[in-house]
Design a protein around this motif. Structure first.
Motif, mmCIF file in Angstrom:
data_model
loop_
_atom_site.group_PDB
_atom_site.id
_atom_site.type_symbol
_atom_site.label_atom_id
_atom_site.label_comp_id
_atom_site.label_asym_id
_atom_site.label_seq_id
_atom_site.Cartn_x
_atom_site.Cartn_y
_atom_site.Cartn_z
ATOM 1 N N SER A 205 -32.828 -14.934 -57.795
ATOM 2 C CA SER A 205 -34.127 -14.329 -57.485
ATOM 3 C C SER A 205 -35.034 -15.409 -56.897
ATOM 4 O O SER A 205 -34.715 -16.598 -56.944
ATOM 5 N N GLU A 206 -36.174 -14.950 -56.393
ATOM 6 C CA GLU A 206 -37.105 -15.891 -55.774
ATOM 7 C C GLU A 206 -37.660 -16.881 -56.794
ATOM 8 O O GLU A 206 -37.821 -18.067 -56.505
ATOM 9 N N SER A 210 -37.530 -21.144 -56.810
ATOM 10 C CA SER A 210 -38.595 -22.142 -56.941
ATOM 11 C C SER A 210 -38.373 -23.006 -58.177
ATOM 12 O O SER A 210 -38.637 -24.206 -58.144
#
Ligand SMILES: *[C@@H]1O[C@H](CO)[C@@H](O)[C@H](O)[C@H]1NC(C)=O
Ligand SMILES: *[C@@H]1O[C@H](CO)[C@@H](O)[C@H](O)[C@H]1NC(C)=O
Ligand SMILES: *[C@@H]1O[C@H](CO)[C@@H](O)[C@H](O)[C@H]1NC(C)=O
Length: 234
Positions: A205-206, A210
């Motif tokens: 996932s995003e 990060s």
């Protein structure tokens, strides 16, 4: 009247039998002829003939496609090199089957005979995974990571692949820095505890991207310097 009816029935029975025998005979002929005619004269340039195959799986019949040429391939790669993406791309074609990392199981790569046995089954098209398409598959292969027994038996494997006429697709990151990061991520994954059952260096996932990015800045920089030094020493 009864006798005539009986005679009529008998004649019917005889002719029915004859038809059955004829159709059986016809099937036998039909099965042989296309094999000889189509396979002896496939739509394949002569220089490519060593690389095409007409496998006969034990588990099912290739039916009307038994004379379609099949190409064998293997994708040789390392983890974190984009091979999953590449394989998905291949599998999106209706007639190409790439069956994933079949040597991720240790018992299949214990010794060269278990490797050859696994490969034989695969290239006989008897290997059925979710990537298996249909009897008309035109290219069949799988993904082999270098650390899955490939380097341990490379001589025997090479001669098997040559003998079998398998095309080898080498897939590596061209960018040295990225390749090094892939290697580091692998090493890191091997030692690091898995997070909720997933590898840390795999992102789903995003948010994970990060957080991995943050984490990697801490890991990669020092290790890169160390690897750089040890490389220079060599
Ligand atoms: C897949 O194979 C079938 C049977 O040989 C053929 O008719 C069809 O055109 C192929 N599809 C593609 C996209 O090549
Ligand atoms: C090779 O490995 C297989 C599966 O692990 C095992 O059953 C077999 O005995 C081994 N053969 C040799 C020659 O070591
Ligand atoms: C692991 O999964 C649990 C339950 O799904 C969740 O509450 C927790 O936040 C997850 N941990 C991490 C580090 O993602």
């Amino acid at each position: 009247v009864f006798l005539i009816a009986l005679f009529g029935l008998y004649v019917c029975y005889l002719s029915f039998n004859q038809i059955r025998m004829e159709s059986k005979h016809g099937e036998e002929n039909g099965a042989q002829e296309p094999n000889e005619h189509v396979c002896a004269n496939p739509y394949v340039p002569s220089e490519e003939l060593p690389y095409v195959h007409f496998p006969q799986p034990k588990g099912y019949s290739r039916a009307e496609c038994s004379c379609n040429p099949v190409r064998f391939f293997v994708i040789v790669s390392m983890q974190r090199s984009g091979s999953g993406w590449f394989e998905t791309l291949l599998n999106s074609h209706p007639n190409i089957s790439s069956n994933g990392e079949i040597f991720n199981r240790v018992d299949r790569r214990q010794n060269i005979s278990s490797i050859v046995q696994t490969l034989d089954k695969l290239y006989d098209l008897d290997w059925l995974t979710s990537a298996a398409k249909n009897e008309c598959t035109a290219a069949f292969g799988f993904k082999w990571m270098l650390n899955q027994g490939f380097m341990d038996h490379h001589d025997d494997i090479l001669s098997y692949l040559n003998k079998k006429g398998v095309s080898v697709i080498f897939l590596f990151r061209r960018n040295t820095l990225r390749r090094l990061i892939s290697v580091l991520a692998n090493n890191y994954d091997r030692d690091a505890k898995q997070l909720n059952g997933t590898h840390k260096s795999h992102v789903h996932s995003e948010e994970e991207v990060s957080s991995m990015h943050r984490e990697f800045q801490n890991i990669v920089t020092p290790v890169l310097i160390i690897s750089g030094r040890s490389r220079m020493k060599c």
